[in-house]
Scaffold this motif. Structure first.
Motif, PDB file in Angstrom:
ATOM      1  N   ARG A  85      -3.188   5.362 -18.887  1.00 42.87           N
ATOM      2  CA  ARG A  85      -3.565   3.956 -18.711  1.00 42.87           C
ATOM      3  C   ARG A  85      -2.868   3.397 -17.474  1.00 42.87           C
ATOM      4  NH1 ARG A  85      -1.676   1.707 -23.267  1.00 42.87           N
ATOM      5  NH2 ARG A  85       0.031   0.573 -22.275  1.00 42.87           N
ATOM      6  N   PHE A  86      -3.671   3.022 -16.496  1.00 47.05           N
ATOM      7  CA  PHE A  86      -3.132   2.433 -15.280  1.00 47.05           C
ATOM      8  C   PHE A  86      -2.994   0.923 -15.510  1.00 47.05           C
ATOM      9  CE2 PHE A  86      -5.234   6.343 -14.023  1.00 47.05           C
ATOM     10  CZ  PHE A  86      -4.251   6.938 -13.243  1.00 47.05           C
ATOM     11  N   ASP A  87      -1.819   0.525 -15.929  1.00 45.44           N
ATOM     12  CA  ASP A  87      -1.595  -0.850 -16.361  1.00 45.44           C
ATOM     13  C   ASP A  87      -1.628  -1.840 -15.208  1.00 45.44           C
ATOM     14  OD1 ASP A  87      -1.093  -0.120 -19.137  1.00 45.44           O
ATOM     15  OD2 ASP A  87       0.776   0.741 -18.396  1.00 45.44           O
ATOM     16  N   SER A  88      -1.035  -1.450 -14.095  1.00 48.13           N
ATOM     17  CA  SER A  88      -0.965  -2.380 -12.965  1.00 48.13           C
ATOM     18  C   SER A  88      -0.742  -1.596 -11.678  1.00 48.13           C
ATOM     19  CB  SER A  88       0.188  -3.369 -13.174  1.00 48.13           C
ATOM     20  OG  SER A  88       0.346  -4.196 -12.043  1.00 48.13           O
ATOM     21  N   TYR A  89      -1.705  -1.721 -10.746  1.00 48.92           N
ATOM     22  CA  TYR A  89      -1.502  -1.147  -9.413  1.00 48.92           C
ATOM     23  C   TYR A  89      -2.250  -1.985  -8.371  1.00 48.92           C
ATOM     24  CZ  TYR A  89      -5.545   1.793 -10.946  1.00 48.92           C
ATOM     25  OH  TYR A  89      -6.728   2.261 -11.450  1.00 48.92           O
ATOM     26  N   PRO A  97      -8.419  -3.193  -9.470  1.00 49.88           N
ATOM     27  CA  PRO A  97      -8.510  -4.607  -9.102  1.00 49.88           C
ATOM     28  C   PRO A  97      -9.255  -4.821  -7.795  1.00 49.88           C
ATOM     29  CG  PRO A  97      -6.296  -3.764  -8.703  1.00 49.88           C
ATOM     30  CD  PRO A  97      -7.061  -2.652  -9.354  1.00 49.88           C
ATOM     31  N   LEU A  98      -9.891  -5.970  -7.691  1.00 48.99           N
ATOM     32  CA  LEU A  98     -10.617  -6.303  -6.468  1.00 48.99           C
ATOM     33  C   LEU A  98      -9.702  -6.885  -5.402  1.00 48.99           C
ATOM     34  CD1 LEU A  98     -13.951  -7.877  -7.761  1.00 48.99           C
ATOM     35  CD2 LEU A  98     -13.651  -5.687  -6.608  1.00 48.99           C
ATOM     36  N   LEU A  99      -8.902  -7.877  -5.765  1.00 47.17           N
ATOM     37  CA  LEU A  99      -8.155  -8.640  -4.764  1.00 47.17           C
ATOM     38  C   LEU A  99      -6.733  -8.152  -4.563  1.00 47.17           C
ATOM     39  CD1 LEU A  99      -9.381 -12.235  -5.713  1.00 47.17           C
ATOM     40  CD2 LEU A  99     -10.272 -10.695  -3.961  1.00 47.17           C
ATOM     41  N   GLY A 100      -5.995  -7.985  -5.638  1.00 52.95           N
ATOM     42  CA  GLY A 100      -4.585  -7.627  -5.522  1.00 52.95           C
ATOM     43  C   GLY A 100      -3.787  -8.307  -6.611  1.00 52.95           C
ATOM     44  N   PRO A 101      -2.512  -8.629  -6.350  1.00 52.11           N
ATOM     45  CA  PRO A 101      -1.680  -9.267  -7.377  1.00 52.11           C
ATOM     46  C   PRO A 101      -2.301 -10.566  -7.876  1.00 52.11           C
ATOM     47  CG  PRO A 101      -0.347  -8.525  -5.533  1.00 52.11           C
ATOM     48  CD  PRO A 101      -1.775  -8.364  -5.110  1.00 52.11           C
ATOM     49  N   GLY A 102      -2.192 -10.782  -9.162  1.00 48.08           N
ATOM     50  CA  GLY A 102      -2.753 -11.988  -9.774  1.00 48.08           C
ATOM     51  C   GLY A 102      -3.288 -11.678 -11.151  1.00 48.08           C
ATOM     52  N   GLY A 103      -2.996 -12.537 -12.090  1.00 49.79           N
ATOM     53  CA  GLY A 103      -3.358 -12.276 -13.474  1.00 49.79           C
ATOM     54  C   GLY A 103      -4.831 -12.412 -13.775  1.00 49.79           C
ATOM     55  N   VAL A 119      -9.197  -5.214  -1.803  1.00 48.65           N
ATOM     56  CA  VAL A 119      -8.890  -6.074  -0.660  1.00 48.65           C
ATOM     57  C   VAL A 119      -7.483  -5.824  -0.133  1.00 48.65           C
ATOM     58  CG1 VAL A 119      -8.636  -8.451   0.133  1.00 48.65           C
ATOM     59  CG2 VAL A 119     -10.536  -7.830  -1.385  1.00 48.65           C
ATOM     60  N   LEU A 120      -6.458  -6.033  -0.972  1.00 46.45           N
ATOM     61  CA  LEU A 120      -5.086  -5.955  -0.472  1.00 46.45           C
ATOM     62  C   LEU A 120      -4.726  -4.557  -0.003  1.00 46.45           C
ATOM     63  CD1 LEU A 120      -2.367  -7.232   0.076  1.00 46.45           C
ATOM     64  CD2 LEU A 120      -1.716  -6.734  -2.294  1.00 46.45           C
ATOM     65  N   SER A 121      -5.060  -3.534  -0.788  1.00 51.80           N
ATOM     66  CA  SER A 121      -4.645  -2.184  -0.394  1.00 51.80           C
ATOM     67  C   SER A 121      -5.282  -1.767   0.921  1.00 51.80           C
ATOM     68  CB  SER A 121      -4.983  -1.171  -1.494  1.00 51.80           C
ATOM     69  OG  SER A 121      -6.383  -1.045  -1.650  1.00 51.80           O
ATOM     70  N   ASN A 122      -6.528  -2.190   1.145  1.00 49.17           N
ATOM     71  CA  ASN A 122      -7.190  -1.796   2.388  1.00 49.17           C
ATOM     72  C   ASN A 122      -6.766  -2.655   3.574  1.00 49.17           C
ATOM     73  OD1 ASN A 122      -8.757   0.478   1.513  1.00 49.17           O
ATOM     74  ND2 ASN A 122     -10.008  -0.958   0.337  1.00 49.17           N
ATOM     75  N   LEU A 123      -6.283  -3.865   3.315  1.00 44.80           N
ATOM     76  CA  LEU A 123      -5.656  -4.640   4.379  1.00 44.80           C
ATOM     77  C   LEU A 123      -4.324  -4.001   4.784  1.00 44.80           C
ATOM     78  CD1 LEU A 123      -6.298  -8.348   3.313  1.00 44.80           C
ATOM     79  CD2 LEU A 123      -7.243  -7.159   5.305  1.00 44.80           C
ATOM     80  N   LEU A 124      -3.543  -3.599   3.793  1.00 47.14           N
ATOM     81  CA  LEU A 124      -2.258  -2.948   4.084  1.00 47.14           C
ATOM     82  C   LEU A 124      -2.458  -1.606   4.777  1.00 47.14           C
ATOM     83  CD1 LEU A 124      -0.341  -3.730   0.765  1.00 47.14           C
ATOM     84  CD2 LEU A 124      -0.031  -4.809   2.992  1.00 47.14           C
ATOM     85  N   ALA A 125      -3.584  -0.939   4.501  1.00 47.45           N
ATOM     86  CA  ALA A 125      -3.856   0.349   5.136  1.00 47.45           C
ATOM     87  C   ALA A 125      -4.059   0.219   6.636  1.00 47.45           C
ATOM     88  CB  ALA A 125      -5.088   0.994   4.497  1.00 47.45           C
ATOM     89  N   LEU A 126      -4.276  -1.001   7.117  1.00 51.68           N
ATOM     90  CA  LEU A 126      -4.406  -1.205   8.564  1.00 51.68           C
ATOM     91  C   LEU A 126      -3.100  -0.895   9.292  1.00 51.68           C
ATOM     92  CD1 LEU A 126      -6.478  -4.509   8.575  1.00 51.68           C
ATOM     93  CD2 LEU A 126      -7.278  -2.242   9.283  1.00 51.68           C
ATOM     94  N   VAL A 127      -1.976  -0.987   8.584  1.00 52.63           N
ATOM     95  CA  VAL A 127      -0.680  -0.702   9.220  1.00 52.63           C
ATOM     96  C   VAL A 127      -0.549   0.784   9.553  1.00 52.63           C
ATOM     97  CG1 VAL A 127       1.822  -0.790   8.955  1.00 52.63           C
ATOM     98  CG2 VAL A 127       0.405  -2.699   8.148  1.00 52.63           C
ATOM     99  N   PRO A 128      -0.678   1.693   8.573  1.00 50.13           N
ATOM    100  CA  PRO A 128      -0.640   3.116   8.955  1.00 50.13           C
ATOM    101  C   PRO A 128      -1.802   3.509   9.857  1.00 50.13           C
ATOM    102  CG  PRO A 128      -1.228   2.878   6.638  1.00 50.13           C
ATOM    103  CD  PRO A 128      -0.756   1.544   7.105  1.00 50.13           C
TER     104      PRO A 128
END
Length: 212
Positions: free
Chosen positions: A59-63, A116-122, A70-79
């Motif tokens: 169970r992937f509770d939170s990632y 998740p679609l966006l990132g952190p947030g309940g 959105v967020l993970s692919n925005l952060l991927a712009l750095v590498p």
């Protein structure tokens, strides 16, 4: 999904002239390289059922950082920018980033509704088609998907290294599909995360070597 991500890497290096192989190999793995580190740092959470070896029992509770669209692919712009600088080519950065985006899209097929679609947030929406609920089917289809892309894109001289090596790596996940053991040998989040990291480092090295 594991070896299936390298179907996307094959497409990238086959379709984009001048695409650096390492950029594709690392790019498609990027979310699952960041995820184990975040799990071991306590920033993301996963629950591993000690009494069930199947992937569907994980169970992937939170990632939200490593696996949000959105967020993970925005952060991927750095590498991606780092690859562009190292190779002195914007194509290298683009290939890396497209690989990272493809990871979420392919994960969408196998994961339950936990991506998740966006990132952190309940209140973020989470998606997933849930093919892992049919573990044997998922295992077979993932390799067939990878093999089909290789046969369509790679040169015949690459077939043995790509298809054979890909099958060997894929078999490392056989227990999570067929349940050969009664208990999960990776019964803790730390062990599960560590094996994920080691597995992707091995896959990167294999793909970069086999695609020659």
């Amino acid at each position: 999904m594991y070896i299936g991500h390298y179907a996307a890497a094959a497409v990238l290096v086959g379709a984009i002239p001048g695409a650096p192989i390492p950029a594709a190999a690392v790019g498609v793995a990027w979310p699952d390289l960041a995820w184990p580190i975040l799990v071991m740092a306590g920033r993301e959470q996963v629950t591993v059922d000690r009494d069930d070896p199947l992937q569907r029992a994980v169970r992937f509770d939170s990632y939200p950082v490593s696996h949000s669209l959105v967020l993970s692919n925005l952060l991927a712009l750095v590498p991606a920018a780092i690859f562009a600088i190292v190779y002195q080519s914007w194509i290298a950065g683009l290939v890396f980033w497209l690989g990272a985006v493809s990871h979420w899209i392919l994960d969408l097929v196998v994961h339950r509704a936990d991506l998740p679609l966006l990132g952190p947030g309940g209140h973020d929406r989470k998606l997933g088609a849930g093919l892992w609920d049919l573990p044997k089917t998922a295992f077979v289809l993932e390799y067939l998907f990878f093999a089909a892309r290789v046969l369509l894109i790679a040169s015949p001289g690459m077939y043995a290294g790509l298809l054979g090596g890909g099958l060997l790596l894929h078999l490392f996940n056989a227990n999570s599909a067929f349940g050969f053991t009664r208990r999960n040998p990776l019964g803790t989040p730390a062990r599960f995360a560590s094996l994920t990291l080691v597995g992707y480092v091995a896959a990167i090295a294999w793909f970069a070597t086999a695609w020659q």
